[in-house]
Motif scaffolding. Structure first.
Motif, short mmCIF file in Angstrom:
data_model
loop_
_atom_site.label_atom_id
_atom_site.label_comp_id
_atom_site.label_asym_id
_atom_site.label_seq_id
_atom_site.Cartn_x
_atom_site.Cartn_y
_atom_site.Cartn_z
N VAL A 42 0.66 -1.72 -0.29
CA VAL A 42 0.46 0.13 0.12
C VAL A 42 0.88 1.24 -0.28
CG1 VAL A 42 -1.67 -1.02 1.21
CG2 VAL A 42 0.10 -0.23 2.72
N LEU A 43 2.16 0.60 0.07
CA LEU A 43 2.85 2.47 0.32
C LEU A 43 3.36 2.68 -0.52
CD1 LEU A 43 5.04 1.71 3.74
CD2 LEU A 43 3.18 2.98 3.44
N LEU A 44 3.58 2.38 -2.13
CA LEU A 44 3.52 2.11 -3.04
C LEU A 44 3.59 3.71 -3.72
CD1 LEU A 44 2.98 -1.67 -4.84
CD2 LEU A 44 5.71 -0.23 -4.81
N PHE A 68 12.12 7.42 1.92
CA PHE A 68 12.44 5.80 2.85
C PHE A 68 11.35 5.13 2.64
CE2 PHE A 68 11.08 4.46 6.88
CZ PHE A 68 12.15 3.87 7.53
N LEU A 69 9.54 5.56 2.77
CA LEU A 69 8.57 4.72 3.06
C LEU A 69 8.19 4.56 1.21
CD1 LEU A 69 6.02 7.57 4.27
CD2 LEU A 69 6.81 5.21 5.04
N ALA A 70 9.14 4.84 0.06
CA ALA A 70 9.28 4.14 -0.91
C ALA A 70 9.59 2.85 -1.29
CB ALA A 70 9.74 5.12 -2.40
N ILE A 71 10.82 2.56 -0.64
CA ILE A 71 11.78 1.41 -0.51
C ILE A 71 11.16 0.15 0.12
CG2 ILE A 71 14.23 0.12 -0.21
CD1 ILE A 71 14.98 3.03 -0.70
N ALA A 76 9.83 -5.58 -1.28
CA ALA A 76 9.23 -6.82 -0.74
C ALA A 76 8.44 -6.79 -2.53
CB ALA A 76 7.46 -6.42 0.00
N ILE A 77 8.19 -6.40 -3.57
CA ILE A 77 7.95 -6.58 -4.26
C ILE A 77 9.61 -7.35 -5.01
CG2 ILE A 77 8.15 -6.04 -7.25
CD1 ILE A 77 6.14 -3.77 -5.90
N LEU A 263 13.77 0.62 -9.53
CA LEU A 263 13.96 1.74 -8.73
C LEU A 263 14.01 1.44 -7.44
CD1 LEU A 263 9.45 0.99 -9.57
CD2 LEU A 263 11.13 2.51 -10.20
N VAL A 264 14.91 0.74 -6.60
CA VAL A 264 15.28 0.64 -5.49
C VAL A 264 16.45 1.76 -5.63
CG1 VAL A 264 16.31 -0.28 -3.75
CG2 VAL A 264 14.33 -1.18 -4.41
N SER A 265 16.93 1.52 -6.35
CA SER A 265 18.50 1.94 -6.70
C SER A 265 18.47 3.80 -6.97
CB SER A 265 19.43 1.62 -8.26
OG SER A 265 19.46 0.92 -7.86
N ILE A 266 17.54 3.93 -7.91
CA ILE A 266 16.61 5.36 -7.70
C ILE A 266 15.87 6.42 -6.46
CG2 ILE A 266 15.29 7.37 -8.81
CD1 ILE A 266 14.56 5.38 -11.37
#
Length: 407
Positions: A42-44, A68-71, A76-77, A263-266
Motif C-alpha cells: 500500500v506504500l507504493l 524511505f517509505l517508497a523503498i 517486498a516486490i 526503482l530501488v536504486s533511484i
C-alpha cells in the motif's frame, strides 16, 4: 483452392490476436498478484512522490521520508519476484538467487552510500540490520507466536549452528576494534589506520569464503532440510493469503525483478543524498539514522514473513528467516562492502566504534542465550524487544564522533 486458403488465413490472424490478448490479460493478472503479495505494498503511492520530490529538488526532509517509505514496498516486490524466479530455475540456482538478492536493498543502499563517501552510514546500517534481525524480529516472533501458547519449540542444533556463524562475524568486528584500542594513539595513527584497513580487507575475504561454505552446506550437503523448510514456508504463507496461489512466469519474474531493482536504486540515491539535510533538520545523529531508521527499509518484508510463520507455530522457519538474514548481512554484505570500498578507493573498514561492537556482542550473547534450550515463550520475546529498545535509546543520545573530531 482460394476458398480453402481464406479461412486458414483468418484463423491464423484470430489466433495471433487471441494470443496477444492473452498475454495482456496475463500481465494484468500478474500485476494484481504482485500488488497483493504483501500488505506493505500500500506504500507504493510514495514511489512517485519520492521521485517527484527528487526530480524537482523539493524539501529534502520530505524527500528522505517519501523515499524511505517508497523503498519498503519495492523491497517486498523484489523479494517476491526473486522467490518466483527461484522456483522456476531449479533448486541450486534458485537457492543462489535467494541468497544473492535476499538483502539486495541493503546492498544497493550501501553501495550508493559508499560511493558518496558515507562510510558511517554504511557501517551503522550493517550493524542496524544485524540488531533488528537478532532482537527486533526475533522478539516479535517470540511474542506473537507464543502469547497464546505455553512454549514453542524449534530445532536447537540448526539454530545454534547459525548462531555460531554469527559469533564468527561478531569476532570479525571485535578484533579490529580491539586491535586499535590496544595501540597507543599518537603520531602513528595514520599507519595504524592503514594496518586496520589491510586487516579488514583480509578478514572480509575469509568471511566471504565462510559464506560460500555455508551456501554449500545449505544448498548441497544439507539441501533436503532446507527444501522441506521452504515447502512449509510456502504452505504457511498461502494460508494467510486471500487469493489462490498464482505463479509468475520467468519473463514476468525478470521484469518485476529488474524494474523493482531500478526503482530501488533511484529511491536509494535520493534517500542517501538527503541524509545530511535530514540529520540537520531533525537533530538525529547519522549513527542513529543508519542503525535504527534505514534497516527498517530493507527488513520490513522479512519481518512480516517471520512473524507470519511464528504465529503458525513454525519457529524453525521464523528463526531461519531472522538469523539467516543476519548471516547474509554479516558474512556477505558487510565484507563485500569492504572489498567494494577497496575497489572504488573508499576506506571502508570493519573497525566499528567500541560502543557499537559492544552492543553487537551483547545482542548475539542474548539471542544465543534465548535459543540455547530450543524453546521460546512470549516473555523471552519481551526481553529481546526490551534489549533492542535499550540499544535504540542509547544510540538516540549517542553523538556522532566526527562532531568531536574523534573520527
Amino acid at each position: 483452392m482460394i476458398d480453402f486458403n481464406t479461412p486458414l488465413l483468418t484463423v491464423h490472424s484470430n489466433t495471433i490476436s487471441r494470443q496477444n490478448k492473452f498475454d495482456w490479460e496475463t500481465a494484468k493478472i500478474d500485476m494484481q498478484y504482485v500488488l497483493y503479495s504483501s500488505p506493505v505494498n500500500v506504500l507504493l503511492v510514495f514511489v512517485p512522490l519520492g521521485m517527484v520530490w527528487g526530480f524537482f529538488e523539493l524539501s529534502e526532509k520530505w524527500l528522505f521520508i517519501f523515499n524511505f517509505l517508497a523503498i519498503i514496498p519495492l523491497a517486498a516486490i523484489l523479494s517476491y519476484a526473486t522467490e518466483e524466479l527461484a522456483d522456476k530455475v531449479g533448486n541450486t540456482l534458485g537457492g543462489l538467487l535467494n541468497a544473492t538478492f535476499g538483502n539486495a536493498v541493503e546492498l544497493i543502499v550501501s553501495i550508493i552510500a559508499l560511493e558518496r563517501g558515507q562510510v558511517r552510514i554504511v557501517q551503522a546500517s550493517m550493524l542496524g540490520s544485524l540488531l533488528s534481525n537478532l532482537l527486533l524480529v526475533l522478539g516479535f516472533c517470540f511474542v506473537l507466536g507464543g502469547y497464546n501458547r505455553v512454549q514453542q519449540t524449534f530445532n536447537q542444533t540448526a539454530a545454534q549452528t547459525m548462531s555460531s556463524l554469527l559469533a564468527i562475524s561478531s569476532a570479525s568486528l571485535l578484533i579490529p576494534a580491539a586491535f586499535k584500542a590496544t595501540l597507543p594513539s599518537g603520531k602513528e595513527d595514520e599507519l595504524i589506520d592503514e594496518k586496520i584497513l589491510s586487516l579488514s580487507r583480509s578478514t572480509s575475504i575469509i568471511l566471504l569464503i565462510i559464506y560460500v561454505l555455508f551456501l554449500i552446506f545449505q544448498l548441497g550437503s544439507h539441501q533436503v532440510i532446507f527444501e522441506q523448510q521452504n515447502e512449509e514456508t510456502d504452505e504457511v504463507i498461502s494460508t494467510y493469503s486471500s487469493k489462490p496461489k498464482h505463479s509468475l512466469s520467468v519473463k514476468s519474474s525478470l521484469i518485476f525483478l529488474v524494474t523493482s531493482t531500478v526503482l530501488v536504486s533511484i529511491c536509494a540515491d535520493y534517500l542517501v543524498g538527503a541524509i545530511d539535510t535530514f540529520v540537520v533538520s531533525t537533530g538525529l545523529s547519522k549513527t542513529f539514522v543508519g542503525l535504527i531508521v534505514i534497516p527498517i527499509v530493507g527488513n520490513a518484508a522479512e519481518h512480516v514473513t517471520s512473524v507470519m510463520v511464528a504465529m503458525k507455530d513454525k519457529m524453525d522457519l521464523a528463526l531461519g528467516v531472522a538469523i539467516g538474514s543476519s548471516l547474509q548481512i554479516s558474512l556477505f554484505v558487510t565484507p563485500f562492502m569492504v572489498l567494494f570500498g577497496w575497489w572504488i578507493d573508499v576506506p571502508m573498514t570493519l573497525n566499528f566504534s567500541t560502543f557499537e561492537t559492544a552492543t553487537l556482542f551483547i545482542s548475539i550473547f542474548l539471542s544465543n542465550y534465548l535459543i540455547l534450550d530450543g524453546e521460546s515463550n512470549w516473555l523471552e520475546g519481551c526481553m529481546s524487544l526490551a534489549m533492542y529498545l535499550l540499544i535504540a535509546i542509547a544510540f538516540f543520545y549517542y553523538p556522532d564522533m566526527e562532531n568531536f573530531g574523534l573520527l
